[in-house]
Design an enzyme around this catalytic site. Structure first.
Site, PDB file in Angstrom:
ATOM      1  N   GLU A  53    -104.136  31.826-107.028  1.00  0.00           N
ATOM      2  CA  GLU A  53    -103.992  32.566-105.769  1.00  0.00           C
ATOM      3  C   GLU A  53    -104.382  31.619-104.634  1.00  0.00           C
ATOM      4  O   GLU A  53    -105.503  31.110-104.595  1.00  0.00           O
ATOM      5  CB  GLU A  53    -104.942  33.762-105.809  1.00  0.00           C
ATOM      6  CG  GLU A  53    -104.539  34.910-104.938  1.00  0.00           C
ATOM      7  CD  GLU A  53    -105.496  36.085-105.084  1.00  0.00           C
ATOM      8  OE1 GLU A  53    -106.081  36.458-104.049  1.00  0.00           O
ATOM      9  OE2 GLU A  53    -105.672  36.601-106.196  1.00  0.00           O
ATOM     10  N   ASP A  64    -112.309  39.737 -96.251  1.00  0.00           N
ATOM     11  CA  ASP A  64    -113.045  38.630 -96.851  1.00  0.00           C
ATOM     12  C   ASP A  64    -114.488  38.532 -96.379  1.00  0.00           C
ATOM     13  O   ASP A  64    -114.802  38.791 -95.220  1.00  0.00           O
ATOM     14  CB  ASP A  64    -112.321  37.307 -96.554  1.00  0.00           C
ATOM     15  CG  ASP A  64    -110.969  37.243 -97.240  1.00  0.00           C
ATOM     16  OD1 ASP A  64    -110.938  37.498 -98.458  1.00  0.00           O
ATOM     17  OD2 ASP A  64    -109.962  36.964 -96.578  1.00  0.00           O
ATOM     18  N   TYR A 178    -103.309  44.754-108.195  1.00  0.00           N
ATOM     19  CA  TYR A 178    -104.624  44.174-107.861  1.00  0.00           C
ATOM     20  C   TYR A 178    -105.603  45.326-107.652  1.00  0.00           C
ATOM     21  O   TYR A 178    -105.477  46.089-106.707  1.00  0.00           O
ATOM     22  CB  TYR A 178    -104.468  43.347-106.581  1.00  0.00           C
ATOM     23  CG  TYR A 178    -105.645  42.460-106.205  1.00  0.00           C
ATOM     24  CD1 TYR A 178    -106.961  42.922-106.212  1.00  0.00           C
ATOM     25  CD2 TYR A 178    -105.425  41.130-105.817  1.00  0.00           C
ATOM     26  CE1 TYR A 178    -108.011  42.105-105.850  1.00  0.00           C
ATOM     27  CE2 TYR A 178    -106.480  40.303-105.443  1.00  0.00           C
ATOM     28  CZ  TYR A 178    -107.764  40.800-105.473  1.00  0.00           C
ATOM     29  OH  TYR A 178    -108.817  39.985-105.107  1.00  0.00           O
TER      30      TYR A 178
END
Length: 261
Positions: A53, A64, A178
């Site tokens: 990734e 993040d 995911y």
């Protein structure tokens, strides 16, 4: 429908059996440099990564945590753009066919041009795309054009996802689903417990697609525990941090994660 490189990789792992699951390391493209990114992908493949990734640096990475944010700021300061990341994939393709997924926010893709992006991804060897801030029920024309020959669209599920949302994500995702292990940011602490197992089992009652778990997996023990219940394990912040600490730390961590998954 032709099978993508990502689907083929998951199928191969399943056929091999023996408890092995997909190991999906995340790295920030352009960090510590463009040329080193290519070398790191090669190293990851040599150490047994199944899919890589590649993070596309963005100035407002809302999903993040601090480790990946710092790496993104560093890459941005070097002028790394989505175009340069796609060029990196083209360079990698001269040496390797390892499946590569881009993780980007929607803004850089929009700026690049949706049609241009699909074309560039296809012609330069990008296998999949994860866009955390693009829900599967928005920009449906873009997703449909990806499905016609562009990169696999990989959408996210969370602990709070409803059955309806699981169904939608399953229909719109290609390659794998995911599963975000926690309602937080990357690098947070993961809780590997019965509720995580129950959520994965719930997804499997609705979808036949592989489920890879990310967000919060840092150690080999956590990786082994997640691998026992999921089809793949995504490790990001811990690997990005290890790259910053030097080659020996990076290699030791990656080898231990590969052995555990």
């Amino acid at each position: 429908m032709t099978h993508s490189a990502i689907t083929e990789r998951f199928t191969k792992i399943k056929e091999e059996g023996g408890g092995k699951k997909a190991f999906i390391p995340y790295i920030m493209a352009g960090e510590p440099s463009v040329s080193e990114t290519v070398d790191i992908v090669m190293e990851l493949e040599a150490m047994g990564a199944d899919i890589v990734e590649l993070g596309v640096p963005f100035s407002d990475p809302v999903a993040d945590g601090p480790t990946i944010q710092r790496a993104a700021m560093s890459a941005l300061s070097r002028g790394v753009t989505l175009r340069k990341v796609i060029d990196m994939v083209k360079t990698i393709r001269q040496k390797s066919l390892i499946p590569i997924v881009l993780m980007t926010y929607f803004n850089p893709v929009l700026k690049f041009g949706l049609g241009n992006f699909v074309e560039a991804a296809l012609s330069n060897g990008v296998d999949g795309i994860i866009i955390p801030d693009l829900p599967p029920d928005e920009e449906v024309d873009f997703t449909a054009s990806c499905h016609k020959g562009g990169p696999d669209t990989i959408f996210l599920l969370a602990p709070t996802s409803t059955d309806k949302r699981i169904g939608l994500v399953s229909r719109q995702s290609r390659g794998f689903i995911y599963y975000v292990s926690l309602t937080g940011i990357t690098g947070s602490a993961i809780a590997i417990d019965d509720s995580l197992k129950a959520r994965i089992e719930k997804i499997r009652t609705i979808s036949k697609k592989p489920v890879a778990v990310g967000f919060g997996v840092k150690t080999k023990d956590e990786a082994a525990a997640v691998a026992a219940i999921a089809d793949g394990v995504i490790v990001g912040s811990a690997i990005v941090k290890a790259i910053g600490q030097g080659q020996e730390t990076f290699r030791t961590l990656v080898k231990s994660l590969r052995a555990a998954i």
